[in-house]
Scaffold this motif. Structure first.
Motif, PDB file in Angstrom:
ATOM      1  N   SER A 154      38.048  33.844  23.785  1.00 37.44           N
ATOM      2  CA  SER A 154      37.604  33.604  25.154  1.00 37.44           C
ATOM      3  C   SER A 154      36.254  32.813  25.237  1.00 37.44           C
ATOM      4  O   SER A 154      35.828  32.127  26.225  1.00 37.44           O
ATOM      5  CB  SER A 154      36.991  35.316  25.314  1.00 37.44           C
ATOM      6  N   GLU A 155      35.558  32.807  24.326  1.00 35.46           N
ATOM      7  CA  GLU A 155      34.284  32.186  24.294  1.00 35.46           C
ATOM      8  C   GLU A 155      34.508  30.420  23.890  1.00 35.46           C
ATOM      9  O   GLU A 155      33.439  29.717  24.097  1.00 35.46           O
ATOM     10  CB  GLU A 155      33.246  32.720  23.168  1.00 35.46           C
ATOM     11  N   HIS A 156      35.391  30.115  22.890  1.00 31.61           N
ATOM     12  CA  HIS A 156      35.669  28.729  22.781  1.00 31.61           C
ATOM     13  C   HIS A 156      36.818  28.060  22.973  1.00 31.61           C
ATOM     14  O   HIS A 156      36.822  26.828  22.563  1.00 31.61           O
ATOM     15  CB  HIS A 156      35.452  28.962  21.017  1.00 31.61           C
ATOM     16  N   HIS A 157      37.995  28.638  23.251  1.00 30.54           N
ATOM     17  CA  HIS A 157      39.085  27.811  23.348  1.00 30.54           C
ATOM     18  C   HIS A 157      39.147  27.724  24.945  1.00 30.54           C
ATOM     19  O   HIS A 157      40.119  28.328  25.567  1.00 30.54           O
ATOM     20  CB  HIS A 157      40.318  28.906  22.919  1.00 30.54           C
ATOM     21  N   SER A 158      38.702  26.850  25.433  1.00 37.91           N
ATOM     22  CA  SER A 158      39.033  26.459  26.823  1.00 37.91           C
ATOM     23  C   SER A 158      40.320  26.174  26.954  1.00 37.91           C
ATOM     24  O   SER A 158      40.819  26.171  28.309  1.00 37.91           O
ATOM     25  CB  SER A 158      38.018  25.327  27.273  1.00 37.91           C
ATOM     26  N   ILE A 159      41.126  25.629  26.000  1.00 37.44           N
ATOM     27  CA  ILE A 159      42.543  25.302  26.107  1.00 37.44           C
ATOM     28  C   ILE A 159      43.344  26.433  26.653  1.00 37.44           C
ATOM     29  O   ILE A 159      44.379  26.241  27.524  1.00 37.44           O
ATOM     30  CB  ILE A 159      42.995  24.569  24.933  1.00 37.44           C
ATOM     31  N   CYS A 160      42.847  27.558  26.064  1.00 32.46           N
ATOM     32  CA  CYS A 160      43.872  28.787  26.475  1.00 32.46           C
ATOM     33  C   CYS A 160      43.485  29.066  27.732  1.00 32.46           C
ATOM     34  O   CYS A 160      44.798  29.269  28.529  1.00 32.46           O
ATOM     35  CB  CYS A 160      43.344  29.917  25.472  1.00 32.46           C
ATOM     36  N   SER A 161      42.288  29.402  28.180  1.00 30.99           N
ATOM     37  CA  SER A 161      42.307  29.696  29.580  1.00 30.99           C
ATOM     38  C   SER A 161      42.648  28.794  30.537  1.00 30.99           C
ATOM     39  O   SER A 161      43.326  29.172  31.621  1.00 30.99           O
ATOM     40  CB  SER A 161      40.765  29.944  29.832  1.00 30.99           C
ATOM     41  N   GLY A 162      42.440  27.423  29.941  1.00 29.37           N
ATOM     42  CA  GLY A 162      43.125  26.409  30.985  1.00 29.37           C
ATOM     43  C   GLY A 162      44.596  26.392  31.244  1.00 29.37           C
ATOM     44  O   GLY A 162      45.091  25.767  32.408  1.00 29.37           O
ATOM     45  N   LEU A 163      45.514  27.077  30.346  1.00 26.98           N
ATOM     46  CA  LEU A 163      46.849  27.057  30.578  1.00 26.98           C
ATOM     47  C   LEU A 163      47.499  28.325  31.500  1.00 26.98           C
ATOM     48  O   LEU A 163      48.359  28.586  31.733  1.00 26.98           O
ATOM     49  CB  LEU A 163      47.460  27.497  29.459  1.00 26.98           C
ATOM     50  N   GLN A 164      46.424  29.227  32.324  1.00 21.20           N
ATOM     51  CA  GLN A 164      46.653  30.070  32.801  1.00 21.20           C
ATOM     52  C   GLN A 164      46.135  30.281  34.271  1.00 21.20           C
ATOM     53  O   GLN A 164      44.983  29.783  34.623  1.00 21.20           O
ATOM     54  CB  GLN A 164      46.050  31.623  31.978  1.00 21.20           C
ATOM     55  N   ASP A 165      46.656  31.015  35.321  1.00 19.68           N
ATOM     56  CA  ASP A 165      46.433  31.284  36.411  1.00 19.68           C
ATOM     57  C   ASP A 165      45.837  32.574  36.637  1.00 19.68           C
ATOM     58  O   ASP A 165      46.567  33.789  36.675  1.00 19.68           O
ATOM     59  CB  ASP A 165      47.330  30.780  37.292  1.00 19.68           C
ATOM     60  N   SER A 166      44.322  32.755  36.673  1.00 20.38           N
ATOM     61  CA  SER A 166      43.859  34.101  36.393  1.00 20.38           C
ATOM     62  C   SER A 166      43.880  34.887  37.752  1.00 20.38           C
ATOM     63  O   SER A 166      43.933  36.143  37.814  1.00 20.38           O
ATOM     64  CB  SER A 166      42.527  34.283  35.997  1.00 20.38           C
ATOM     65  N   GLU A 167      44.331  34.269  38.938  1.00 17.89           N
ATOM     66  CA  GLU A 167      44.610  34.928  40.343  1.00 17.89           C
ATOM     67  C   GLU A 167      46.116  35.202  40.322  1.00 17.89           C
ATOM     68  O   GLU A 167      46.386  35.876  41.355  1.00 17.89           O
ATOM     69  CB  GLU A 167      44.156  33.791  41.163  1.00 17.89           C
ATOM     70  N   TRP A 168      46.957  35.111  39.457  1.00 19.78           N
ATOM     71  CA  TRP A 168      48.405  35.183  39.485  1.00 19.78           C
ATOM     72  C   TRP A 168      48.808  36.760  38.999  1.00 19.78           C
ATOM     73  O   TRP A 168      48.197  36.812  37.867  1.00 19.78           O
ATOM     74  CB  TRP A 168      49.382  34.237  38.810  1.00 19.78           C
ATOM     75  N   TYR A 169      49.330  37.463  39.655  1.00 21.07           N
ATOM     76  CA  TYR A 169      49.889  38.639  39.033  1.00 21.07           C
ATOM     77  C   TYR A 169      51.501  39.026  39.300  1.00 21.07           C
ATOM     78  O   TYR A 169      51.891  38.403  40.605  1.00 21.07           O
ATOM     79  CB  TYR A 169      49.118  39.988  39.889  1.00 21.07           C
ATOM     80  N   PRO A 170      52.080  39.839  38.262  1.00 18.23           N
ATOM     81  CA  PRO A 170      53.304  40.136  38.689  1.00 18.23           C
ATOM     82  C   PRO A 170      53.558  41.001  40.184  1.00 18.23           C
ATOM     83  O   PRO A 170      52.520  41.606  40.608  1.00 18.23           O
ATOM     84  CB  PRO A 170      53.792  40.761  37.597  1.00 18.23           C
ATOM     85  N   ASP A 171      54.801  41.138  40.542  1.00 20.96           N
ATOM     86  CA  ASP A 171      55.017  42.026  41.728  1.00 20.96           C
ATOM     87  C   ASP A 171      54.518  43.277  41.589  1.00 20.96           C
ATOM     88  O   ASP A 171      54.072  44.055  42.321  1.00 20.96           O
ATOM     89  CB  ASP A 171      56.507  41.883  42.256  1.00 20.96           C
ATOM     90  N   ARG A 172      54.765  44.021  40.122  1.00 20.52           N
ATOM     91  CA  ARG A 172      54.272  45.070  40.069  1.00 20.52           C
ATOM     92  C   ARG A 172      53.573  45.385  38.452  1.00 20.52           C
ATOM     93  O   ARG A 172      53.982  44.584  37.664  1.00 20.52           O
ATOM     94  CB  ARG A 172      55.595  46.267  39.979  1.00 20.52           C
TER      95      ARG A 172
END
Length: 721
Positions: A154-172
């Motif tokens: 979480s603190e050092h791997h910007s590459i990991c968070s950059g591969l995700q869309d934190s605003e997207w959620y599954p339907d359920r």
């Protein structure tokens, strides 16, 4: 400061000092010279009585890790000898191997590693670094390791968070909430578009097992929306809730509960979203050790081998000038951070879930693993420093060659329902489509035509002995020209010219420095094709019936022979028979039993070969060959060392009498492949032709004289279904 050992025969109790000689019992655990083999009894008596400091370490370690080795000496020990190998570097580990030698052959008897825990230092080259493995999955030490890994990411791997869309959620999602009476928790099924989650979610990857786990259906969906009591959850699901609460996560995605399982449209819709579901989860919990949803992966009753890998303190005061605590632990390759094995790893859906996830926590029988886009580690290794992180594989370009490797790895996994063969990797296909920009047809990319057709069943013969184990066709609606139409693992022909490709080892893995793929000369033309998704909700899932390729190329007629072991050939009069790899169990009219009521009774008596169907009733002995006419289509060729080698498809005409029923031109079914050899990357025949299952078969060519077969042949257009 380390000192050198004295000879083994200096006698017990003597003070260790510097010596110019080396110990013949342990070779001072040095890689500078080869150790002689020592008779077993002499070796055991020697290391337990020796004043050699290195022997003292060996004796202590063996007494604590494998005490029977020192006490239960075989009666016939006269020809048994021991050889000790110096510590090998294995991804930061220092592994000592002790082998039992008999009649010139060695068997590894004891593997162990010596280490100090992270933060401590040792000036001895035989001691590495590591961490203790918790005796029980779920101990506080394990959670500390995982939380440290998550914090590091979480603190050092910007590459990991950059591969995700934190605003997207599954339907359920399943909302983990405290029960109203405060005596536990409930899981409330929510619709994300109606109740936006207050935080992010984790996902679970698990084996369903022989019985269907707790599922959401149209009949109980409203009940699940009111809440599922924790005690009603299968044990695997309960443990996933425990993980979520340890990390302060309020939402979980579990396939059986978040998809309406008896509603095909909902299932197809979510199958097409698997890439986003797992990619955007905070992390995926993989219950590797649990064979079913009723089996826990935490606690004392979970499947576990942790006791085998517990650490023991070793006294090295005679060799080291510091007070570091040194530990000894049994070592196996399963303790490598990149090695994950268990029931879940054989499942096709789980394979995709792992590869789509940005972060995974793997609960195995031996220990827990953490893997993210930038770091791969495990309990016994500890949290790696940011400087040691490898090149992120998640950001590597999605190439055609990478797709072939994906298919080769995925195709060896198992499915409960073979109709899931394409849907279970539709998420991976969706990811590849972004980079490839090509049309996708039943597991193949048309930009790779005709190479995409050059797949073959991995095993030329299924085993060295006579046990028949050829799969029948899985009859899952996938056209025969696709690898997804058979149940076996597949490989691809000539994927790389190993003679010209430069490579090197990085972090224990081969990393190619150049993309030196074998060049081919195309011999066919794709005239037409028709292959559409069965369900518009998933463009990369099941395909509609009747999918076909129309291919124009040089064709010849021949006779094919194959058996249930996977042996196969084609022959033409006046020419030497050639090797063929059948796609699956192939049958002809002489191998089948018919009933008068069989709707295809007349058609199935055709002389043509075809793939055996699950419902076929076969006759004859196991060794009986299936023999019948086939059409050979020259697909492409390649030149190597001034020699041209071909790739040839084997096609059976008019299988099941389809064309005669419809009154149309013949259609063809793929039944096998033949090819010449480039390097060793292809159907391996030379060393397998002496296997028992090939007895009675004549020696075959591997298409060295293919040009004679196709001399003066005209081109035809064939429809392959």
């Amino acid at each position: 400061m380390a000192t050198l050992s004295s000879e083994a025969d200096t006698g017990p109790g003597l003070e260790l000092g510097i010596s110019t000689t080396h110990c013949r019992l342990c070779n001072d655990l040095s890689a500078d010279r080869r150790m002689e083999s020592v008779p077993l009894k002499e070796w055991i008596e020697g290391i337990t009585q020796s004043s050699c400091g290195f022997c003292h370490i060996l004796a202590q370690s063996i007494q604590k890790l494998d005490p029977d080795f020192l006490t239960n000496i075989p009666e016939s020990h006269g020809d048994l000898k021991i050889q000790v190998y110096p510590p090998l570097q294995a991804l930061g580990r220092k592994v000592i191997n002790i082998s039992l030698i008999q009649n010139g052959g060695g068997t590894a008897r004891v593997h162990f590693e010596l280490y100090v825990e992270e933060g401590a230092l040792s000036d001895l080259p035989l001691i590495g670094s590591g961490q203790r493995i918790s005796p029980t999955a779920g101990d506080e030490r394990m959670w500390t390791f995982l939380q440290d890994c998550f914090r590091q990411c979480s603190e050092h791997h910007s590459i990991c968070s950059g591969l995700q869309d934190s605003e997207w959620y599954p339907d359920r999602l399943l909302h983990v909430k405290e029960s109203r009476n405060g005596d536990g928790c409930i899981l409330q099924l929510i619709e994300s578009h109606q109740h936006k989650p207050a935080s992010r979610y984790i996902a679970l990857s698990h084996c369903w097992g022989p019985s269907v786990p707790l599922c959401t259906t149209t009949g109980n969906a409203d009940h699940h929306r009111r809440g599922i009591i924790y005690d009603q959850l299968p044990r695997t699901f309960q443990d996933c809730v425990t993980v979520a609460r340890k990390f302060g996560v309020q939402y979980i995605w579990i396939d059986s509960l978040c998809i309406i399982q008896n509603q095909r449209s909902d299932w197809a819709h979510h199958a097409g979203l698997m890439d986003r579901v797992y990619e955007n989860a905070v992390f995926t919990v993989t219950a590797v050790s649990s064979p079913s949803s009723s089996t826990p992966f935490l606690g004392p009753d979970s499947p576990s081998e942790r006791g085998k890998f517990q650490s023991h303190t070793i006294d090295i005061s005679a060799l080291a000038g510091n007070d570091s605590t040194v530990m000894a632990r049994t070592y196996e390759p399963r303790l490598l951070s990149g090695f994950v094995n268990g029931p879940l790893e054989y499942r096709a859906w789980a394979w995709q879930e792992r590869h789509l996830s940005i972060r995974t926590i793997d609960f195995t029988e031996q220990e827990v693993h953490w893997k993210c886009a930038a770091m791969n580690t495990c309990e016994c290794t500890g949290v790696k420093d940011i400087k040691l992180l490898k090149t992120p594989e998640k950001v590597l370009p999605k190439t055609i060659r990478a797709w072939r490797g994906t298919v080769e790895s995925y195709s060896g996994r198992h499915l409960t329902y073979w109709t899931d063969r394409l849907p279970a990797m539709s998420g991976m296909a969706s990811r590849f489509s972004v980079d490839l920009g090509s049309e996708y047809v039943a597991g193949l990319w048309l930009s790779d035509f005709p190479r995409c057709l050059a797949w073959y069943r991995r095993e030329l013969s299924d085993c060295p002995v006579g046990k028949p184990c050829m799969w029948r066709s899985i009859n899952n609606g996938v056209p025969s020209w696709s690898w997804a139409s058979i149940a076996s693992q597949v490989w691809h022909l000539w994927t790389m010219d190993f003679d010209n490709s430069e490579s090197r080892f990085i972090d224990g893995n081969i990393k190619e420095l150049n993309d030196d793929e074998v060049l081919i000369r195309n011999c066919v033309e794709l005239v037409a094709h028709d292959c559409h998704p069965l369900d518009p909700e998933n463009a990369y899932g099941e395909v509609k019936p009747g999918s076909f390729l129309e291919i124009k190329g040089q064709v010849i007629e021949a006779i094919m022979e194959s058996d249930v072991h996977g042996c196969g050939l084609v022959r033409r009069q006046g020419l030497k028979p050639q090797l063929v790899v059948p796609d699956c169990h192939i049958v002809g009219k002489d191998n089948l039993k018919f009933k008068t009521s069989d709707i295809f009774h007349q058609q199935r008596r055709s002389s043509a070969l075809r793939r055996a169907l699950p419902e076929d009733k076969l006759k004859g002995s196991e060794g009986q060959r299936s023999i019948g006419p086939v059409t050979c289509l020259l697909l492409f060729t390649s030149e190597k060392n001034n020699k041209t080698v071909p790739c040839i498809l084997m096609l059976s005409k008019d299988h099941l009498g389809i064309s005669s029923i419809n009154g149309t031109k013949p259609v063809y079914q793929r039944v096998g492949i033949g090819a010449g050899s480039i390097n060793y990357n292809g159907p391996l025949y030379n060393y397998r032709k002496d296997w028992e299952c090939w007895e009675g078969w004549e020696d075959l060519d591997t298409w060295e004289d293919w040009e004679e077969w196709f001399a003066g042949v005209e081109e035809k257009t064939l429809r392959i279904v």
